[in-house]
Structure formats: structure tokens, C-alpha cells
Design a protein around this motif. Structure first.
Motif, PDB file in Angstrom:
ATOM      1  N   ARG A 298       0.832  -1.193   0.000  1.00  0.00           N
ATOM      2  CA  ARG A 298       0.000   0.000   0.000  1.00  0.00           C
ATOM      3  C   ARG A 298       0.870   1.248   0.000  1.00  0.00           C
ATOM      4  O   ARG A 298       2.035   1.225   0.405  1.00  0.00           O
ATOM      5  N   ASP A 303      -2.514   9.089   0.042  1.00  0.00           N
ATOM      6  CA  ASP A 303      -3.444   8.219  -0.681  1.00  0.00           C
ATOM      7  C   ASP A 303      -3.135   8.144  -2.160  1.00  0.00           C
ATOM      8  O   ASP A 303      -3.980   7.751  -2.954  1.00  0.00           O
ATOM      9  N   VAL A 305      -2.055   6.533  -5.406  1.00  0.00           N
ATOM     10  CA  VAL A 305      -1.931   5.154  -5.889  1.00  0.00           C
ATOM     11  C   VAL A 305      -1.009   5.087  -7.098  1.00  0.00           C
ATOM     12  O   VAL A 305      -0.045   4.326  -7.127  1.00  0.00           O
ATOM     13  N   ARG A 333      -5.547   8.969  -7.179  1.00  0.00           N
ATOM     14  CA  ARG A 333      -5.539   8.738  -5.744  1.00  0.00           C
ATOM     15  C   ARG A 333      -6.553   7.670  -5.359  1.00  0.00           C
ATOM     16  O   ARG A 333      -7.411   7.292  -6.164  1.00  0.00           O
ATOM     17  N   ARG A 334      -6.445   7.215  -4.133  1.00  0.00           N
ATOM     18  CA  ARG A 334      -7.307   6.146  -3.656  1.00  0.00           C
ATOM     19  C   ARG A 334      -8.781   6.550  -3.749  1.00  0.00           C
ATOM     20  O   ARG A 334      -9.164   7.643  -3.318  1.00  0.00           O
ATOM     21  N   LEU A 373       1.775   2.703  -5.887  1.00  0.00           N
ATOM     22  CA  LEU A 373       1.846   2.547  -4.432  1.00  0.00           C
ATOM     23  C   LEU A 373       3.245   2.833  -3.915  1.00  0.00           C
ATOM     24  O   LEU A 373       3.755   2.169  -3.008  1.00  0.00           O
ATOM     25  N   SER A 475      -5.409  -2.168  -5.665  1.00  0.00           N
ATOM     26  CA  SER A 475      -5.567  -0.762  -5.315  1.00  0.00           C
ATOM     27  C   SER A 475      -5.914   0.069  -6.532  1.00  0.00           C
ATOM     28  O   SER A 475      -6.383   1.205  -6.399  1.00  0.00           O
ATOM     29  N   ASP A 506     -12.408   1.270  -1.766  1.00  0.00           N
ATOM     30  CA  ASP A 506     -11.695   2.527  -2.002  1.00  0.00           C
ATOM     31  C   ASP A 506     -10.630   2.347  -3.082  1.00  0.00           C
ATOM     32  O   ASP A 506      -9.500   2.832  -2.974  1.00  0.00           O
ATOM     33  N   VAL A 507     -10.999   1.634  -4.142  1.00  0.00           N
ATOM     34  CA  VAL A 507     -10.070   1.314  -5.222  1.00  0.00           C
ATOM     35  C   VAL A 507     -10.019   2.473  -6.219  1.00  0.00           C
ATOM     36  O   VAL A 507     -11.051   3.061  -6.549  1.00  0.00           O
ATOM     37  N   ALA A 508      -8.824   2.784  -6.696  1.00  0.00           N
ATOM     38  CA  ALA A 508      -8.682   3.779  -7.757  1.00  0.00           C
ATOM     39  C   ALA A 508      -9.037   3.139  -9.090  1.00  0.00           C
ATOM     40  O   ALA A 508      -8.767   1.959  -9.323  1.00  0.00           O
TER      41      ALA A 508
END
Length: 639
Positions: A298, A303, A305, A333-334, A373, A475, A506-508
Motif C-alpha cells: 500500500r 493516498d 496510488v 488517488r485512492r 503505491l 488498489s 476505495d479502489v482507484a
């Protein structure tokens, strides 16, 4: 077995079965039945013509020529099969080498194969025969290696076609090694044409071997095959023509048998047929929990990604290197959904492939920064990189038909990444695959996991593809035009599923599409690409009212809505998209832009940002919207 029995009942199939069965039967039985008479020397019947006792006459030691021809069937067929096996093995090694070795070494192997294919097979056989020496062993290697280049060329072509499929790209995203991809996904899908070619090649090897033996380079005394008998009989052809015609006829019949078998196999398999393999049904594992979210790397500290800075992709072209992606910069971002829109050829999909490290061996990917990440993806590939891409990045490809390997069951394909990266056993991985199929709203997931991709509908295949990405804990989901091949209802189902996946964890999301309406309804931000670069980056809610680049305005205006006048012609974009290999000076959109000025033709505008983060690359970003969407009548627009 239906297609095989159907092919066997045709005149071609029956003829092939009779001839091949006769040849193979003689190969097994002839040495047992006629072996003694074939070697019996009769000095009183030397060079006798055909008679009731010796149907094809005798040779210079009084041995029966017909019996020797029948007995020679075993050695002739075995040598032909051995040579074919060498040709197939060497051809597979050379043909798959470019896929396994990568760009540079692969090009060397390809060049060597191309050079070898340019030479006639018999000439290569004679060349190798002089290296390995006379005799059966040397002739086997000579014929085998002489046939390898043609088989390698065929293998290279077939591998290149399958390697471009989405399911191979998906396996590479999952971090599966090249050798495993080759064995699991590539070779099973090219096996049928290879089998047909090998079967036909056996007949050619038989003829070539007889030719070498006839020239004295093959089987040597006291052994004999059909070529050797033909060599012995040619000297007495004017006294006893049957001495040469009998082994010659045997070579002809056996060669014809193998070629007809090859044609029958081709007819039974059919063009584009798929060999199915039985598989085991997944076993449910009680109490299996989903993979923990913290098992995947992560981002640390914020946040962010995906961070892309000055991404460039260069590929070889006919007139030199071509840059279809030029200085692309964006971040995700996330929980954020970023849409990427533009016409075909604007660089959208290639940008996604470069980010996923799937741009191909011929493409050179460079970037000021390319991190997922917090991990730099521009560094040399390694196990950590493969695991990161396999668990934290999910790819959803455009064509659901090519997203799966047609020779493997869907459940097994989903389970492969989990076994490779998450250390799950076979049963655990299959059980998680069933769970993921259910999570993407596929009914009866246990039964569906045992089915092949062709048994799924288009929308179901697309949902299963999303399920494959969810086998880990992604992610980032990169969806490359995931709704293009689907009807409107199924399109909405897929988009709703992507939205649910994004909201749940909360996936991009990076959604690539040519459909502005889809991107506007799904995404938070929109990146507009033209000629390999970003020309505008703005909030999705501002597409209708605050788009500043003429190209963005034209794309939006070209999409009809409920208020569109049915009697009026739709706005269109004049001209054709820019050629990445021949970009004009200045702004690439200038030849199609109604606002273009002399400065646009001479200077390429930079991508600049205002206080709100709205970025645009245009000298006339504040020009009137009406002028930006005015096009010459009759031009073809972008839907």
C-alpha cells in the motif's frame, strides 16, 4: 469424438485410414512374417526377373526384392518419425525463443531462422549430412535439422498471434513468468496447426530420407531402407525395372499416406478449433476468508496510488522511431475515478499498457516518474514487481472474447494468479475463484467455474475478467474500453460493477473510453488525449460547461443527447487524427482546429494549470465554444 468420426467417414478420411493403417501394420508385422525370406541368399537366382516365386525379382545376391521392401517399412517409418521428432523439437525451441528471450536475443534468433528458411530443404539436408557423416544416425539429424527452420517459422508466427491476446497480457499482469505463460497459455492454443504440420512433415521426412539413402548418405549395408533398396535396384533397372519400381512405389504410397492423414487431421480439427482438456472441479474450502487487504503493498504516507510524470513510449517505425505517447503526466488517488478519452490512435491504451508494463518488447518506456503505491515501476523487473502488479493492479481489457485462454476452464484461470502470488493451494485458489465469480454477480459460480470461456456470454466474460482482477486486493483497476463489445444493458451492468468495486474497497479506477458520455457519468476527472499527449485535464462535471480545449469541446458536442435536434446534422470533427509518425510542427490538432492561428502552426502549447487544477494545452483556451465545435459539412466525426 464426433468431429473425428465425421472426418474419418469422408472419402479422404477412409483413404488415409486404409493407407496409414497398411503402412503401420507392415512396419510392425513385416519383419516377423518376411524377415527370414528377405535375408535368404539364393546364388542360383541372382538378378532373376519377376516370377511366381519372386514377384518383384531378386537382387545381386538372390534375395527377394518384394520381401525386402516390405521388411524395410519398419526402418523407413521409424527413421522418418525420428527425423520429424527432431524437426518439431528444434522448431519449437527456435520458434518460441523470441517469446522467451525478449526483444534483442529474440531478433537474433528470428533473423537466423529467416536465413535458414531461404535455403531449400534438400540443400540444408545435404549440408548437415556432410557434418554428421554418412549413416542412418547422421541422416536422421540431417533431415530433422533441415526441417526445423520451416517449423520454427510457423511456430514464431503462431506464438506472435497468441502472445498479443488479452489473456496472455492478463497472465503477465498477474506476474506469471514467460515460460509458464508459454506452457499454459500459448502452446495449448497453437497445438492443432503444429500437429497438422508435423503429420504432413512426416511424409516429407520419409521422402527426404529415401533421397539421402539413394545418394549413399543414409542407411548403409548391411542395413537397408527403401532409399537404399532403390539405390541398389537402379543399377539393374534395364534388366529388372521392378527392382527399382517396387521400393519407389513403397516410398510414394507411404508418403501419400502421411500427407492424407495430415489433411484428415486438419479437417477434423477445423480452422480455429480448440483442443479441450478435462479439468477438475473446484473444491470448496470451508471457512476460507478473502485475501486480507494488507497482504498487498500500500502507499505509505498519503493516498496516492498511481503517479505518472513525463511518460514517453517509443516504438520502431518504417522511417525511424515513433513516439505514440509523448510526455504524459497524471496521477490517481485512492477511491478516485479517472477517465481517459480520445479518438483511436490518441495513445490511450498504450499509456495504460506502459503503466502496466505490458507495452511489449519492441516498445521503449521512459518516464520521469512511474510509481504504483510508491514503488518505481521503471526499475528492472523482479519478483517484487511481479507480485505488486499481480496483486495491486487489475486490468480489464477491451474484448472479453480474447480476455481468457479458450483451452482452460475459467475457474482455473482465475486461480492461477492466487496460487502464484498468494501461496494458496490448488483447492484454496479454486474456492477463492468461485467466491470472486459470485462477487461479480455471476450466477451459479461453482458451475460456471468449471466451464470454458466460450460457454459464457460476452457480459459474463467481462464480469469474470473483473473477478480475475479481484483475486488479489487491487488498489488500482485499469479498464481499457471494457464496454465496447457489449450491448447497452450489459454495458450499464459492467459500469455499475466497476463502481461497486471502487466504492467497496476505495479502489482507484482508470477508465479508458472513446465514449465521453460514459466517462462523464462514471469518473471524477477526465484526461483528454490527442496525438499521444494530454491536451486537457478537468473535472468530469465540467465537461459540458467548462471544457476549454477545442478538441474536448468537439468531442462533447459530437455526442447526441435527449435535447439534440433530430432534424439538424450532428456536429463532427473535420479531418483525420494525426499520424504519430508524421506529426505536424506546432500543435498537432491545428490542421483540424477552427481556432488555429499562425502561432498554433509554429509553436506547440504547453500543458498549463490554473488555480483549480484544470490543465489545458491550447493557445486559444478561452476562445468561443461555438467556434471550437464548428466543422466543415460532410466531414466524419467521432461518436
Amino acid at each position: 469424438m464426433g468431429r473425428w468420426s465425421t472426418a474419418a467417414r469422408t472419402p479422404l478420411g477412409l483413404t488415409a485410414a486404409v493407407l496409414a493403417g497398411s503402412v503401420l501394420g507392415l512396419a510392425v508385422l513385416a519383419p516377423v512374417v518376411w524377415g527370414t525370406s528377405a535375408d535368404a541368399v539364393d546364388t542360383g537366382s541372382i538378378l532373376s526377373p519377376p516370377s511366381g516365386e519372386h514377384w518383384a525379382g531378386t537382387d545381386n545376391l538372390g534375395r527377394d526384392i518384394l520381401a525386402r521392401t516390405l521388411v524395410a517399412t519398419r526402418l523407413s517409418v521409424l527413421l522418418a518419425l525420428a527425423a520429424t521428432a527432431i524437426a518439431v523439437l528444434a522448431g519449437l525451441v527456435l520458434g518460441t525463443a523470441p517469446f522467451l528471450l525478449g526483444r534483442r536475443l529474440g531478433r537474433v534468433v528470428t533473423a537466423a531462422v529467416n536465413i535458414a528458411v531461404a535455403f531449400p530443404g534438400l540443400l540444408l539436408a545435404l549440408f548437415f549430412a556432410t557434418i554428421f557423416g554418412v549413416g542412418a544416425t547422421g541422416a536422421v539429424f540431417a533431415i530433422g535439422l533441415a526441417g526445423a527452420p520451416a517449423f520454427a517459422r510457423l511456430t514464431q508466427t503462431l506464438v506472435a498471434g497468441v502472445a498479443a491476446r488479452d489473456y496472455v497480457a492478463a497472465a503477465r499482469v498477474a506476474g506469471v513468468g514467460r515460460l509458464r505463460v508459454l506452457l499454459r497459455h500459448v502452446l495449448p492454443n497453437i497445438s492443432e496447426p503444429l500437429v497438422v504440420n508435423a503429420t504432413v512433415g512426416t511424409g516429407a521426412a520419409l521422402l527426404s530420407f529415401a533421397g539421402l539413402s539413394f545418394l549413399g548418405l543414409g542407411v548403409q549395408q548391411p542395413g537397408y531402407d527403401w532409399g537404399r533398396l532403390l539405390y541398389d535396384g537402379i543399377g539393374a533397372i534395364y534388366v529388372n525395372p521392378a527392382a527399382a519400381l517396387t521400393p519407389g512405389a513403397a516410398v510414394l504410397v507411404a508418403g501419400l499416406a502421411f500427407n492424407l492423414v495430415g489433411e484428415t487431421v486438419a479437417k477434423a480439427l477445423g480452422v480455429g478449433g480448440v483442443a479441450r482438456r478435462p479439468g477438475r472441479a473446484p473444491r470448496a474450502v470451508p471457512g476460507l476468508a478473502p485475501v486480507a487487504a494488507d497482504e498487498a503493498p500500500r502507499a505509505v504516507g498519503d493516498d496516492l496510488v498511481l503517479d505518472v510524470r513525463d511518460l514517453e513510449v517509443t516504438v520502431p517505425g518504417a522511417r525511424g522511431p515513433v513516439r505514440p505517447v509523448r510526455g504524459v503526466t497524471f496521477s490517481v488517488r485512492r477511491g478516485e475515478a479517472l477517465g481517459v478519452v480520445g479518438e483511436s490512435g490518441s495513445g490511450k491504451s498504450l499509456t495504460a499498457l506502459a503503466v502496466s508494463r505490458l507495452a511489449g518488447d519492441l516498445a521503449r518506456v521512459e518516464a520521469g516518474r512511474l510509481t504504483l503505491l510508491g514503488t518505481d515501476l521503471t526499475e528492472a523487473d523482479g519478483r517484487a514487481h511481479r507480485r505488486l502488479l499481480g496483486t495491486s493492479l487489475a486490468m480489464v481489457f477491451q474484448d472479453p472474447t480474447t480476455s481468457f485462454n479458450p483451452t482452460r476452464r475459467v475457474g482455473a484461470q482465475l486461480a492461477e494468479g492466487a496460487r502464484h502470488h498468494q501461496g494458496l493451494g490448488r483447492a484454496e485458489a479454486l474456492a477463492r475463484a468461485v467466491d470472486r465469480l459470485g462477487a461479480v454477480r455471476i450466477p451459479e459460480p461453482e458451475r460456471r467455474a468449471r466451464q470454458y470461456p466460450h460457454e459464457f456470454s460476452g457480459g459474463m466474460r467481462q464480469r469474470a475478467m473483473i473477478g480475475m482482477g479481484l483475486m488479489g486486493s487491487p488498489s488500482l483497476v485499469v479498464a481499457d474500453e471494457p464496454t465496447t463489445a457489449l450491448d447497452v444493458t450489459v454495458q450499464q451492468q459492467v459500469l455499475d460493477l466497476l463502481a461497486d468495486v471502487r466504492a467497496a474497497d476505495d479502489v482507484a479506477l482508470v477508465l479508458i473510453s472513446h465514449d465521453v458520455a460514459v466517462v462523464r457519468s462514471v469518473c471524477d476527472r477526465v484526461v483528454v488525449m490527442y496525438a499521444g499527449r494530454i491536451v486537457e485535464d478537468l473535472p468530469a462535471a465540467s465537461l459540458d460547461d467548462d471544457a476549454r480545449h477545442p478538441y474536448t469541446r468537439a468531442l462533447v458536442a459530437a455526442v447526441p443527447d435527449m435535447d439534440t435536434d433530430l432534424e439538424a446534422a450532428l456536429p463532427v470533427i473535420p479531418g483525420t487524427p494525426a499520424d504519430p509518425g508524421a506529426l505536424p510542427p506546432g500543435c498537432a490538432y491545428a490542421p483540424r482546429c477552427p481556432l488555429a492561428s499562425a502561432r498554433c502552426v509554429e509553436e506547440d502549447p504547453s500543458l498549463v494549470s490554473d488555480d483549480t487544477g484544470h490543465r489545458v494545452a491550447c493557445w486559444h483556451a478561452d476562445g468561443p465554444a461555438e467556434a471550437a465545435t464548428t466543422a466543415a459539412p460532410g466531414e466524419v466525426g467521432v461518436p
